[in-house]
Motif scaffolding. Structure first.
Motif, short mmCIF file in Angstrom:
data_model
loop_
_atom_site.label_atom_id
_atom_site.label_comp_id
_atom_site.label_asym_id
_atom_site.label_seq_id
_atom_site.Cartn_x
_atom_site.Cartn_y
_atom_site.Cartn_z
N GLY A 159 46.71 45.64 17.58
CA GLY A 159 46.96 45.75 19.01
C GLY A 159 45.77 46.24 19.81
O GLY A 159 45.52 45.78 20.93
N SER A 160 44.99 47.16 19.24
CA SER A 160 43.85 47.73 19.96
C SER A 160 42.75 46.71 20.22
O SER A 160 41.88 46.94 21.08
N ASP A 161 42.77 45.57 19.51
CA ASP A 161 41.74 44.55 19.69
C ASP A 161 41.96 43.70 20.94
O ASP A 161 41.08 42.92 21.30
N PHE A 162 43.12 43.86 21.59
CA PHE A 162 43.47 42.98 22.70
C PHE A 162 43.21 43.58 24.07
O PHE A 162 43.54 42.98 25.09
N CYS A 163 42.61 44.75 24.11
CA CYS A 163 42.32 45.34 25.41
C CYS A 163 41.03 46.15 25.33
O CYS A 163 40.61 46.56 24.24
N PRO A 164 40.35 46.38 26.47
CA PRO A 164 39.12 47.18 26.46
C PRO A 164 39.38 48.56 25.87
O PRO A 164 40.46 49.13 26.07
N PRO A 165 38.41 49.12 25.15
CA PRO A 165 38.60 50.42 24.48
C PRO A 165 39.08 51.53 25.40
O PRO A 165 39.88 52.38 25.00
N ASP A 166 38.58 51.55 26.66
CA ASP A 166 38.96 52.66 27.54
C ASP A 166 40.41 52.57 28.01
O ASP A 166 40.97 53.57 28.49
N THR A 167 41.05 51.40 27.89
CA THR A 167 42.44 51.26 28.32
C THR A 167 43.43 51.41 27.16
O THR A 167 44.63 51.52 27.39
N TRP A 168 42.93 51.41 25.93
CA TRP A 168 43.82 51.42 24.78
C TRP A 168 44.70 52.68 24.69
O TRP A 168 45.89 52.57 24.38
N PRO A 169 44.19 53.90 24.97
CA PRO A 169 45.07 55.08 24.89
C PRO A 169 46.32 54.96 25.75
O PRO A 169 47.43 55.30 25.31
N ALA A 170 46.15 54.44 26.98
CA ALA A 170 47.31 54.29 27.87
C ALA A 170 48.26 53.21 27.35
O ALA A 170 49.48 53.39 27.36
N ILE A 171 47.70 52.09 26.87
CA ILE A 171 48.53 51.00 26.34
C ILE A 171 49.24 51.47 25.07
O ILE A 171 50.42 51.17 24.86
N SER A 172 48.56 52.23 24.23
CA SER A 172 49.16 52.73 23.00
C SER A 172 50.36 53.62 23.31
O SER A 172 51.39 53.56 22.62
N ALA A 173 50.25 54.45 24.34
CA ALA A 173 51.36 55.32 24.73
C ALA A 173 52.55 54.50 25.21
O ALA A 173 53.71 54.81 24.90
N ILE A 174 52.27 53.43 25.96
CA ILE A 174 53.35 52.56 26.45
C ILE A 174 54.05 51.87 25.29
O ILE A 174 55.28 51.75 25.25
N LEU A 175 53.26 51.42 24.30
CA LEU A 175 53.84 50.75 23.13
C LEU A 175 54.70 51.72 22.32
O LEU A 175 55.76 51.33 21.80
N SER A 176 54.27 52.95 22.21
CA SER A 176 55.06 53.96 21.49
C SER A 176 56.41 54.17 22.17
O SER A 176 57.45 54.30 21.50
N GLU A 177 56.40 54.18 23.50
CA GLU A 177 57.65 54.30 24.24
C GLU A 177 58.55 53.09 24.00
O GLU A 177 59.78 53.22 23.89
N ALA A 178 57.94 51.91 23.93
CA ALA A 178 58.72 50.69 23.68
C ALA A 178 59.38 50.73 22.30
O ALA A 178 60.53 50.31 22.14
N TRP A 179 58.64 51.22 21.31
CA TRP A 179 59.21 51.36 19.97
C TRP A 179 60.40 52.31 19.99
O TRP A 179 61.42 52.06 19.33
N THR A 180 60.29 53.39 20.74
CA THR A 180 61.37 54.38 20.79
C THR A 180 62.57 53.87 21.58
O THR A 180 63.72 54.00 21.14
N ALA A 181 62.29 53.24 22.74
CA ALA A 181 63.38 52.77 23.61
C ALA A 181 63.97 51.44 23.18
O ALA A 181 65.06 51.08 23.58
N GLY A 182 63.22 50.69 22.36
CA GLY A 182 63.67 49.37 21.93
C GLY A 182 63.11 48.24 22.76
O GLY A 182 63.20 47.07 22.36
N SER A 183 62.51 48.56 23.89
CA SER A 183 61.91 47.52 24.74
C SER A 183 60.99 48.18 25.76
O SER A 183 61.02 49.40 25.96
N GLY A 184 60.17 47.36 26.40
CA GLY A 184 59.26 47.86 27.43
C GLY A 184 58.60 46.71 28.18
O GLY A 184 58.55 45.58 27.68
N ARG A 185 58.12 47.02 29.36
CA ARG A 185 57.45 46.00 30.19
C ARG A 185 56.24 46.66 30.86
O ARG A 185 56.35 47.74 31.42
#
Length: 253
Positions: free
Chosen positions: A176-202
């Protein structure tokens, strides 16, 4: 007498050495006989299975559905043919078994139980599942990527390859980290973690393409079961035109 004993012994040897799992349950669904093959398929010894019901070993959703179907089959006294269910092996992985069974009757013609055979069709079912996913991937116009829990790409469609500019072999080696610029990955990673917990995300991200350019993409993510494991299905839509229109609107204001 000896002939009958010989026939019984031969039948017992056949049952206990067969590749398929043979069993008998009573009208309440409780195992009264279990052949040794169950240990190879599910990891349990016959004596651990006898006295239990098939539903105890099934995946939760399949157990609820099959329990209702069994009650209806008992009521109607009908044959069970090629019913597929997911069983949970002793070590936790899923095994897909195909069941065929016929009823046997006691005094007064009342249904006493079922004798049946379970066959391991896990590989066949997975192949069919892969074919269905492949058909789905090939017939949607949006980008589809499936990630496993650690972030590695498990599957992708041609639209995703075209959008990002990678070959299939390249994308299947990415995370997943290969699909976005390095400086944006921490924020995207946090969103993905929330999606895993909630079952979905946008969310939206700037997709980093193979050429080094970025393209704005809207992602709808959902946790799904794929090849017997929980994965994150991400459907991406190119929103370059929408983003351009928004920028123009902001400048005009």
């Amino acid at each position: 007498m000896q002939s009958r004993c010989d026939r019984t012994s031969r039948y017992q040897a056949l049952v206990e050495t067969a590749r398929d799992w043979m069993w008998e349950i009573n009208a309440n669904g409780v195992y009264t006989y279990v052949s040794p093959r169950c240990r190879d398929l599910l990891g349990y010894r016959p004596e651990e299975v006898r006295g239990q019901t098939p539903f105890c070993f099934m995946d939760t959703g399949d157990a609820e559905r099959t329990r209702r179907q069994f009650a209806e089959a008992v009521r109607q006294g009908r044959v069970v043919l090629r019913s597929e269910n997911r069983y949970r092996h002793r070590d936790g992985h899923l095994v897909i078994l195909e069941t065929s069974a016929v009823g046997f009757f006691g005094t007064g013609g009342r249904l006493a139980g079922y004798r049946g055979i379970d066959r391991d069709v896990t590989e066949r079912s997975q192949s069919e599942e892969m074919r269905r996913y492949r058909e789905l991937f090939d017939n949607v116009t949006e980008s589809v990527i499936i990630f496993e829990r650690r972030g590695r790409v498990l599957e992708c469609n041609d639209t995703a390859l075209g959008l990002a500019g990678y070959t299939r072999e390249e994308m299947l080696a990415m995370s997943g980290s290969d699909f976005c610029p390095p400086d944006t990955w921490p924020a995207i990673s946090a969103i993905l973690s929330e999606a895993w917990t909630a079952g979905s995300g946008r969310f939206e991200l700037d997709l980093l393409t193979r050429s080094g350019d970025t393209r704005p993409v809207e992602i709808n993510a959902r946790v799904v079961s794929y090849l017997n494991q929980l994965c994150l299905l991400c459907v991406g839509r190119d929103i370059t035109e929408r983003r351009t229109f928004q920028d123009k609107l902001i400048r005009s204001e």
